[in-house]
Design a protein around this motif. Structure first.
Motif, PDB file in Angstrom:
ATOM      1  N   MET A   1       0.879  -1.189   0.189  1.00 52.93           N
ATOM      2  CA  MET A   1       0.141  -0.014  -0.081  1.00 52.93           C
ATOM      3  C   MET A   1       0.805   1.286   0.189  1.00 52.93           C
ATOM      4  SD  MET A   1      -3.264   0.635   2.273  1.00 52.93           S
ATOM      5  CE  MET A   1      -3.783  -1.159   2.695  1.00 52.93           C
ATOM      6  N   ALA A   2       0.738   2.045  -0.977  1.00 54.82           N
ATOM      7  CA  ALA A   2       1.604   3.297  -0.948  1.00 54.82           C
ATOM      8  C   ALA A   2       0.658   4.426  -0.853  1.00 54.82           C
ATOM      9  CB  ALA A   2       2.060   3.380  -2.397  1.00 54.82           C
ATOM     10  N   ASN A   3       1.164   5.599   0.059  1.00 57.28           N
ATOM     11  CA  ASN A   3       0.564   6.497   0.439  1.00 57.28           C
ATOM     12  C   ASN A   3      -1.112   6.282   0.949  1.00 57.28           C
ATOM     13  OD1 ASN A   3       2.476   7.328  -1.476  1.00 57.28           O
ATOM     14  ND2 ASN A   3       0.674   7.599  -2.836  1.00 57.28           N
ATOM     15  N   GLY A   4      -1.504   5.260   1.493  1.00 54.73           N
ATOM     16  CA  GLY A   4      -2.784   4.780   1.933  1.00 54.73           C
ATOM     17  C   GLY A   4      -3.627   4.301   0.520  1.00 54.73           C
ATOM     18  N   LYS A   5      -2.952   4.293  -0.270  1.00 53.42           N
ATOM     19  CA  LYS A   5      -3.942   3.862  -1.722  1.00 53.42           C
ATOM     20  C   LYS A   5      -3.390   2.497  -1.776  1.00 53.42           C
ATOM     21  CE  LYS A   5      -3.967   8.034  -4.448  1.00 53.42           C
ATOM     22  NZ  LYS A   5      -3.921   8.502  -6.059  1.00 53.42           N
ATOM     23  N   ARG A   6      -4.476   2.008  -2.146  1.00 53.91           N
ATOM     24  CA  ARG A   6      -4.456   0.422  -2.218  1.00 53.91           C
ATOM     25  C   ARG A   6      -3.976   0.015  -4.010  1.00 53.91           C
ATOM     26  NH1 ARG A   6      -8.673  -3.955  -0.838  1.00 53.91           N
ATOM     27  NH2 ARG A   6     -10.038  -2.281  -1.854  1.00 53.91           N
ATOM     28  N   THR A   7      -3.077  -0.902  -4.243  1.00 47.67           N
ATOM     29  CA  THR A   7      -2.726  -1.159  -5.681  1.00 47.67           C
ATOM     30  C   THR A   7      -3.612  -2.456  -6.181  1.00 47.67           C
ATOM     31  OG1 THR A   7      -0.420  -0.332  -5.205  1.00 47.67           O
ATOM     32  CG2 THR A   7      -0.896  -1.648  -7.093  1.00 47.67           C
ATOM     33  N   ILE A   8      -4.346  -2.069  -7.026  1.00 46.25           N
ATOM     34  CA  ILE A   8      -5.401  -3.146  -7.595  1.00 46.25           C
ATOM     35  C   ILE A   8      -4.855  -3.403  -9.013  1.00 46.25           C
ATOM     36  CG2 ILE A   8      -7.709  -3.709  -7.943  1.00 46.25           C
ATOM     37  CD1 ILE A   8      -8.400  -1.709  -5.827  1.00 46.25           C
ATOM     38  N   THR A  21     -15.859  -3.204 -12.933  1.00 44.62           N
ATOM     39  CA  THR A  21     -15.056  -2.834 -11.843  1.00 44.62           C
ATOM     40  C   THR A  21     -14.315  -1.278 -11.971  1.00 44.62           C
ATOM     41  OG1 THR A  21     -14.728  -5.145 -11.789  1.00 44.62           O
ATOM     42  CG2 THR A  21     -12.838  -3.731 -10.581  1.00 44.62           C
ATOM     43  N   LEU A  22     -13.818  -1.022 -13.105  1.00 46.08           N
ATOM     44  CA  LEU A  22     -13.393   0.425 -13.396  1.00 46.08           C
ATOM     45  C   LEU A  22     -14.107   1.316 -13.105  1.00 46.08           C
ATOM     46  CD1 LEU A  22     -10.610  -0.447 -16.482  1.00 46.08           C
ATOM     47  CD2 LEU A  22      -9.959   0.192 -13.931  1.00 46.08           C
ATOM     48  N   ARG A  23     -15.349   1.147 -13.477  1.00 45.64           N
ATOM     49  CA  ARG A  23     -16.572   1.919 -12.956  1.00 45.64           C
ATOM     50  C   ARG A  23     -16.696   2.194 -11.727  1.00 45.64           C
ATOM     51  NH1 ARG A  23     -20.875   0.031 -17.038  1.00 45.64           N
ATOM     52  NH2 ARG A  23     -22.255   1.042 -15.618  1.00 45.64           N
ATOM     53  N   VAL A  24     -16.708   1.258 -10.929  1.00 41.90           N
ATOM     54  CA  VAL A  24     -16.738   1.292  -9.286  1.00 41.90           C
ATOM     55  C   VAL A  24     -15.677   2.087  -8.867  1.00 41.90           C
ATOM     56  CG1 VAL A  24     -17.036  -0.029  -7.226  1.00 41.90           C
ATOM     57  CG2 VAL A  24     -18.375  -0.727  -9.009  1.00 41.90           C
ATOM     58  N   LEU A  25     -14.408   1.647  -9.362  1.00 41.79           N
ATOM     59  CA  LEU A  25     -13.148   2.384  -8.787  1.00 41.79           C
ATOM     60  C   LEU A  25     -13.292   3.884  -9.059  1.00 41.79           C
ATOM     61  CD1 LEU A  25     -10.731  -0.359  -9.677  1.00 41.79           C
ATOM     62  CD2 LEU A  25     -11.295   0.323  -7.579  1.00 41.79           C
ATOM     63  N   ASP A  26     -13.796   4.190 -10.368  1.00 37.43           N
ATOM     64  CA  ASP A  26     -13.937   5.622 -10.772  1.00 37.43           C
ATOM     65  C   ASP A  26     -14.378   6.490  -9.858  1.00 37.43           C
ATOM     66  OD1 ASP A  26     -12.723   5.301 -13.175  1.00 37.43           O
ATOM     67  OD2 ASP A  26     -14.500   5.084 -14.371  1.00 37.43           O
ATOM     68  N   LEU A  27     -15.697   6.092  -8.915  1.00 37.68           N
ATOM     69  CA  LEU A  27     -16.456   6.768  -8.046  1.00 37.68           C
ATOM     70  C   LEU A  27     -15.596   7.363  -6.758  1.00 37.68           C
ATOM     71  CD1 LEU A  27     -19.471   4.482  -8.452  1.00 37.68           C
ATOM     72  CD2 LEU A  27     -19.021   6.779  -9.313  1.00 37.68           C
ATOM     73  N   ILE A  28     -14.364   6.526  -6.596  1.00 41.97           N
ATOM     74  CA  ILE A  28     -13.770   6.962  -5.560  1.00 41.97           C
ATOM     75  C   ILE A  28     -12.238   6.757  -5.936  1.00 41.97           C
ATOM     76  CG2 ILE A  28     -13.152   6.803  -2.836  1.00 41.97           C
ATOM     77  CD1 ILE A  28     -15.691   5.180  -2.795  1.00 41.97           C
ATOM     78  N   PRO A  29     -11.750   7.792  -6.768  1.00 48.79           N
ATOM     79  CA  PRO A  29     -10.426   7.686  -7.578  1.00 48.79           C
ATOM     80  C   PRO A  29      -9.083   7.619  -6.686  1.00 48.79           C
ATOM     81  CG  PRO A  29     -11.730   9.607  -8.160  1.00 48.79           C
ATOM     82  CD  PRO A  29     -12.590   8.896  -7.412  1.00 48.79           C
ATOM     83  N   SER A  30      -9.375   8.602  -5.286  1.00 44.30           N
ATOM     84  CA  SER A  30      -8.251   8.733  -4.621  1.00 44.30           C
ATOM     85  C   SER A  30      -7.948   7.517  -3.957  1.00 44.30           C
ATOM     86  CB  SER A  30      -8.543   9.936  -3.624  1.00 44.30           C
ATOM     87  OG  SER A  30      -9.878   9.293  -2.939  1.00 44.30           O
ATOM     88  N   SER A  31      -8.510   6.437  -3.971  1.00 39.48           N
ATOM     89  CA  SER A  31      -8.336   5.086  -2.857  1.00 39.48           C
ATOM     90  C   SER A  31      -7.466   4.250  -3.573  1.00 39.48           C
ATOM     91  CB  SER A  31      -9.724   4.581  -2.721  1.00 39.48           C
ATOM     92  OG  SER A  31     -10.274   3.988  -3.641  1.00 39.48           O
ATOM     93  N   PHE A  32      -7.089   4.389  -4.742  1.00 35.34           N
ATOM     94  CA  PHE A  32      -6.462   3.129  -5.506  1.00 35.34           C
ATOM     95  C   PHE A  32      -5.384   3.635  -6.403  1.00 35.34           C
ATOM     96  CE2 PHE A  32      -9.590   4.010  -8.228  1.00 35.34           C
ATOM     97  CZ  PHE A  32      -9.303   3.848  -9.654  1.00 35.34           C
ATOM     98  N   TYR A  53      -5.874   5.430 -16.712  1.00 38.92           N
ATOM     99  CA  TYR A  53      -5.410   4.857 -15.264  1.00 38.92           C
ATOM    100  C   TYR A  53      -4.256   4.847 -15.251  1.00 38.92           C
ATOM    101  CZ  TYR A  53     -10.359   3.715 -15.285  1.00 38.92           C
ATOM    102  OH  TYR A  53     -11.803   3.772 -15.296  1.00 38.92           O
ATOM    103  N   ASN A  54      -3.126   4.943 -16.072  1.00 35.96           N
ATOM    104  CA  ASN A  54      -1.824   4.974 -16.023  1.00 35.96           C
ATOM    105  C   ASN A  54      -1.190   3.727 -14.892  1.00 35.96           C
ATOM    106  OD1 ASN A  54       0.700   5.998 -16.647  1.00 35.96           O
ATOM    107  ND2 ASN A  54       0.867   7.360 -14.727  1.00 35.96           N
ATOM    108  N   PRO A  55      -1.575   2.620 -15.473  1.00 42.38           N
ATOM    109  CA  PRO A  55      -1.102   1.442 -14.772  1.00 42.38           C
ATOM    110  C   PRO A  55       0.462   1.150 -14.677  1.00 42.38           C
ATOM    111  CG  PRO A  55      -2.093   0.582 -16.858  1.00 42.38           C
ATOM    112  CD  PRO A  55      -2.179   2.249 -16.690  1.00 42.38           C
TER     113      PRO A  55
END
Ligand code: MN3
Length: 386
Positions: A1-8, A21-32, A53-55
């Motif tokens: 976990m980097a800066n409180g963000k989870r890597t998914i 899944t990406l549409r769900v993640l989009d709703l809270i973009p600061s979390s991952f 998403y710049n993976p």
């Protein structure tokens, strides 16, 4: 976990579950952060996703599509091809969560590799548990990781058993919509077209699972999936047809009480639950309007109409590699139907034939499962040629 963000990382990011899944993640973009995204062929969509998403990296399984992607892309991260690439994505060291949204047997090895690397899995690829449930659940236990179901029924069960003791569960009741042919006269089944079978009444899903839902083998797979996920004997897992798809499944306890989980049929809800498990975050997904639901109905599944469901129960009772044979023969048969080479009524015939002819190995290794899968595919392909 980097800066409180989870890597998914998402295995199968261009498929139906991957996109949602990406549409769900989009709703809270600061979390991952996104680790890896993987696709089989769809390099155009993968390119869009990579840009957005710049993976850390992307994987394109198909070599031709991989070359196309490399030729045109501006993406600066890792770009990997083939099955080795998918394993790399599945075992990326920084992963906090891997979403396994591959379709079919192709999910087995990457999911297993990810489990062995010690990462929690949000599992949308039920064929992995059908084919290799014993090995997958054993490895998950040994590596002390969670397998969190994305499937709406199993998400419902997980939510119903939260806070309960395993020994107080009497049975699991999986609901099934019954698919588009629930009340079609059985003698008309052989005239069902691919287009008709792809019209699911309640859920929008990928092609393979939509056909699996029309034959009800999908529900059989889910019985096997529930057996492994919740360590429940199949005798204690029931299927009930519930055409409205409002109750996503139920659990009955030893005092006779039943808990049900309800919601609009929208895969983003179980996806969000799996991503945030065991917590819930606030999302403004559509809410169920109880006043608009006139009634909830239930009926017993008709096993004559849907022989695949019974075959799934029989396969898991036989155990060993029988469910892997069930899965592999179904995969070949479903794609043959989608290619308009067979009618939908031939799917259970091909599966039954494979289950009768292919030798079952009682306590298989992963190698036995891979070999049985291949042997079954060859067998069914051979049948299709005659
Ligand atoms: Mn389901």
């Amino acid at each position: 976990m980097a800066n409180g963000k989870r890597t998914i990382s998402i295995l199968g990011s261009t498929g139906s579950i991957g996109v949602q899944t990406l549409r769900v993640l989009d709703l809270i973009p600061s979390s991952f952060n996104i680790g890896y995204l993987t696709a089989n062929y769809n390099f155009e969509l993968l390119e869009e996703q990579a840009e957005k998403y710049n993976p850390i990296g992307v994987v394109i399984k198909d070599v031709t599509a991989f070359k196309e992607f490399k030729k045109h892309t501006n993406f600066k991260g890792m770009i990997l091809p083939g099955d080795e690439g998918i394993i790399e994505a599945a075992t990326f060291k920084q992963n906090d969560l891997v979403i396994s949204a591959l379709v079919g047997f192709s999910g087995v090895l990457p999911t297993l590799a990810s489990i062995k690397s010690g990462t929690d899995i949000a599992l949308a690829n039920k064929e992995t548990l059908v084919s290799a449930g014993q090995i997958i659940t054993k490895e998950a236990k040994e590596n002390n990781i969670n397998i969190i179901a994305v499937d709406s029924e199993h998400s419902a069960v997980l939510q119903c058993i939260a806070g309960e003791s395993a020994e107080e569960i009497e049975k699991i009741i999986l609901t099934a919509s019954g698919g588009p042919f629930r009340s079609k006269p059985i003698e008309e089944f052989n005239t069902i077209t691919v287009a008709q079978a792809l019209e699911h009444p309640n859920w929008t899903m990928g092609n393979k699972i939509t056909i699996d839902s029309a034959t009800l083998i999908n529900k059989g797979f889910e019985v096997i999936e529930a057996h492994w996920l919740f360590n429940m004997p199949v005798e204690k897992i029931e299927v009930i047809i519930h055409p409205q798809s409002i109750i996503h499944s139920m659990v009955q306890f030893i005092d006779g009480s039943i808990k049900a989980q309800l919601g609009v049929p929208d895969m983003r809800i179980p996806i969000a639950y799996a991503i945030n498990f065991p917590h819930r975050l606030s999302y403004n997904f559509p809410r169920l309007n109880l006043e608009e639901i006139e009634m909830l109905t239930f009926e017993k599944p008709d096993l004559e109409r849907f022989p695949c469901l019974k075959m799934a129960y029989d396969a898991i009772k036989t155990g060993g590699t029988a469910p892997a044979i069930l899965n592999a023969s179904n995969e070949i048969a479903v794609y043959a139907f989608l290619d308009k080479k067979i009618s939908i009524t031939e799917i259970p015939i091909l599966i039954e034939d494979a289950l009768n002819k292919i030798k079952v190995i009682a306590n298989p290794t992963i190698k036995d499962i891979i070999e049985t899968d291949q042997e079954t595919r060859n067998f069914v392909v051979g049948k299709l040629k005659t």
